[in-house]
Design an enzyme around this catalytic site. Structure first.
Site, PDB file in Angstrom:
ATOM      1  N   ARG A 169       6.950   2.513  -6.688  1.00 14.63           N
ATOM      2  CA  ARG A 169       6.358   1.150  -7.389  1.00 14.63           C
ATOM      3  C   ARG A 169       5.851   1.432  -8.513  1.00 14.63           C
ATOM      4  O   ARG A 169       5.312   1.387  -9.630  1.00 14.63           O
ATOM      5  CB  ARG A 169       4.364   1.481  -6.641  1.00 14.63           C
ATOM      6  CG  ARG A 169       4.048   1.181  -5.998  1.00 14.63           C
ATOM      7  CD  ARG A 169       2.438   1.404  -5.414  1.00 14.63           C
ATOM      8  NE  ARG A 169       1.253   0.650  -6.359  1.00 14.63           N
ATOM      9  CZ  ARG A 169       0.302   1.598  -6.723  1.00 14.63           C
ATOM     10  NH1 ARG A 169      -0.272   2.205  -5.514  1.00 14.63           N
ATOM     11  NH2 ARG A 169      -0.733   0.511  -8.049  1.00 14.63           N
ATOM     12  N   ARG A 180      -0.509  -9.876  -5.171  1.00 16.03           N
ATOM     13  CA  ARG A 180      -1.737 -10.713  -4.514  1.00 16.03           C
ATOM     14  C   ARG A 180      -1.360 -12.158  -4.599  1.00 16.03           C
ATOM     15  O   ARG A 180      -2.004 -13.284  -3.330  1.00 16.03           O
ATOM     16  CB  ARG A 180      -2.827 -11.006  -5.612  1.00 16.03           C
ATOM     17  CG  ARG A 180      -3.401  -9.796  -6.332  1.00 16.03           C
ATOM     18  CD  ARG A 180      -4.106  -8.772  -4.901  1.00 16.03           C
ATOM     19  NE  ARG A 180      -4.226  -7.383  -5.181  1.00 16.03           N
ATOM     20  CZ  ARG A 180      -3.712  -6.320  -3.958  1.00 16.03           C
ATOM     21  NH1 ARG A 180      -3.246  -6.045  -3.170  1.00 16.03           N
ATOM     22  NH2 ARG A 180      -5.015  -5.718  -4.841  1.00 16.03           N
ATOM     23  N   HIS A 232      -8.174   5.664  -3.329  1.00 20.46           N
ATOM     24  CA  HIS A 232      -8.712   4.683  -1.961  1.00 20.46           C
ATOM     25  C   HIS A 232      -9.913   5.421  -1.220  1.00 20.46           C
ATOM     26  O   HIS A 232     -11.159   4.942  -0.929  1.00 20.46           O
ATOM     27  CB  HIS A 232      -8.308   3.838  -1.952  1.00 20.46           C
ATOM     28  CG  HIS A 232      -7.259   2.730  -2.117  1.00 20.46           C
ATOM     29  ND1 HIS A 232      -5.705   3.388  -2.963  1.00 20.46           N
ATOM     30  CD2 HIS A 232      -7.867   1.732  -3.081  1.00 20.46           C
ATOM     31  CE1 HIS A 232      -5.767   1.949  -4.023  1.00 20.46           C
ATOM     32  NE2 HIS A 232      -6.770   1.547  -3.818  1.00 20.46           N
ATOM     33  N   HIS A 292      -0.859   4.634 -13.912  1.00 15.89           N
ATOM     34  CA  HIS A 292      -2.251   5.580 -13.973  1.00 15.89           C
ATOM     35  C   HIS A 292      -2.106   6.165 -14.491  1.00 15.89           C
ATOM     36  O   HIS A 292      -1.980   7.546 -13.972  1.00 15.89           O
ATOM     37  CB  HIS A 292      -3.292   5.710 -12.149  1.00 15.89           C
ATOM     38  CG  HIS A 292      -2.493   4.346 -11.203  1.00 15.89           C
ATOM     39  ND1 HIS A 292      -1.490   3.828 -10.758  1.00 15.89           N
ATOM     40  CD2 HIS A 292      -3.215   3.903 -10.841  1.00 15.89           C
ATOM     41  CE1 HIS A 292      -1.155   3.316  -9.672  1.00 15.89           C
ATOM     42  NE2 HIS A 292      -2.356   2.389 -10.227  1.00 15.89           N
ATOM     43  N   ASP A 352      -9.929   2.078 -12.842  1.00 14.38           N
ATOM     44  CA  ASP A 352      -9.351   1.800 -11.534  1.00 14.38           C
ATOM     45  C   ASP A 352     -11.055   2.051 -10.745  1.00 14.38           C
ATOM     46  O   ASP A 352     -12.111   1.635 -11.638  1.00 14.38           O
ATOM     47  CB  ASP A 352      -8.627   3.423 -10.838  1.00 14.38           C
ATOM     48  CG  ASP A 352      -7.719   2.401 -10.206  1.00 14.38           C
ATOM     49  OD1 ASP A 352      -7.662   1.594  -9.225  1.00 14.38           O
ATOM     50  OD2 ASP A 352      -6.381   3.681  -9.450  1.00 14.38           O
TER      51      ASP A 352
END
Length: 364
Positions: free
Chosen positions: A176, A111, A219, A207, A287
């Site tokens: 990732r 971010r 998502h 996760h 999450d």
């Protein structure tokens, strides 16, 4: 005599202030919430500041991308602004220990980007493993220092998903993962955690119970990993269960673990598998509960009811994925309050979560 009485009261007062008996139900619930909000500042009259004050909101999550207006930042514009924002947010909190979180992994997921004046070139996990141990440590210490310098005290990382499915776009495709061997993954994740702790930044393994074998993206909607998931995906959590600050639970559905609910909403997965079987007794964070895998299938009250009863401590509502579905702190607190009032959630469950969160905050 008066002097003696004053001295005694000064000793007793702090104990009374931090006794959970003195905290209202809505403030205990507030501590369980991690919310996203729109704004690059948090003045005393802003909604987010008023919510943090009134409900003792425990955590916030910051984003750079603004889903409402992509020409304007959501929370992160530049270094000076971000440092001021986090300072304003802490001023709104009752204990000065508001958890201020971002997703800062490296690679695609960071971010704090260079276009805002940050370093922004932290490598993705699949590149990190090509470096030697001292390089890795200094890379993550640099990341930790940068987070700390702008008042961020909670990094929703590292990823401990195993790289076991080449068709996986979310983990493998974005590089990732630290690899497919759980011991290697745990080793790199451990270096990441140590580096974050160097500057007092908390972390979250993610996760759980493993997103590395999946094909779909939670998502967007329902992701069933029943026939792809492998028990070896639990191993990093077992290896790191005493070191992890928090564990983030994924919205993946696995019939072998729970035939009815996805991991986030599953008591069998959170309380049974993560806590009892793997021995993790720290804070469990969900999450984002506004992700398609949950929001398309369950209403808000049902989601809150299942998540808290599953054993989740921090409930994440990022207010990021759909501008039309922003949920207020007031609505979240009142919804949980009514579930407690109706006997759907026990006060004991709220107290357990509250106590675990306070214990976590003491590490700051």
């Amino acid at each position: 005599m008066l002097k003696k009485i004053l001295n005694v009261s000064l000793i007793i007062l702090p104990v009374m202030l931090f006794s959970s008996n003195d905290v209202s139900l809505e403030q205990k619930i507030g501590q369980m919430l991690m919310v996203g909000f729109h704004g690059t500042s948090a003045k005393p009259n802003s909604q987010i500041c008023k919510d943090i004050k009134k409900y003792h909101i425990g955590s916030v999550i910051l984003f750079d991308y603004n889903p409402v207006n992509k020409n304007k930042p959501k929370n992160i514009a530049n270094k000076k602004q971000l440092k001021k924002l986090t300072s304003e947010l802490q001023s709104c909190s009752y204990d000065g220990k508001l958890l201020i979180a971002v997703d800062q992994e490296g690679g695609k997921v960071q971010r704090l980007k260079s276009k805002y004046g940050f370093y922004g070139k932290f490598p993705k996990a699949s590149d990190v493993i090509k470096m030697d141990q001292s390089q890795i440590r200094s890379t993550y210490i640099k990341m930790s220092k940068e987070l700390k310098s702008v008042g961020i005290n909670y990094d929703l990382a590292p990823v401990v998903d195993l790289d076991i499915n080449k068709k996986n776009h979310v983990i493998h495709g974005l590089g990732r993962s630290f690899g497919k061997d759980p011991k290697t993954v745990a080793k790199y994740a451990s270096t990441f955690i140590d580096a974050m702790h160097h500057y007092g930044v908390l972390t979250s393994l993610k996760h759980f119970p493993g997103h590395g074998s999946s094909v779909g993206d939670t998502h967007k909607g329902f992701v069933d990993v029943t026939h792809l998931w492998n028990k070896v995906e639990l191993e990093p959590y077992r290896l790191l269960n005493k070191k992890a600050d928090t564990v983030m639970v994924a919205h993946v559905f696995n019939k072998k673990l729970d035939a009815k609910y996805p991991a986030t909403l599953s008591k069998k997965t959170v309380n049974g598998l993560l806590r009892k079987k793997l021995g993790f007794d720290g804070v469990v964070i969900t999450d984002d509960l506004q992700m398609g895998a949950i929001s398309k299938k369950y209403g808000l009250k049902k989601t809150l009811n299942l998540a808290i009863n599953a054993g989740d401590d921090i409930l994440l509502f990022g207010n990021q994925l759909d501008p039309k579905r922003v949920v207020s702190s007031k609505k979240l607190v009142n919804s949980i309050k009514s579930l407690v009032k109706n006997g759907d959630i026990s006060l004991k469950q709220i107290d357990k979560a509250y106590d675990r969160i306070q214990k976590l905050k003491r590490r700051l």
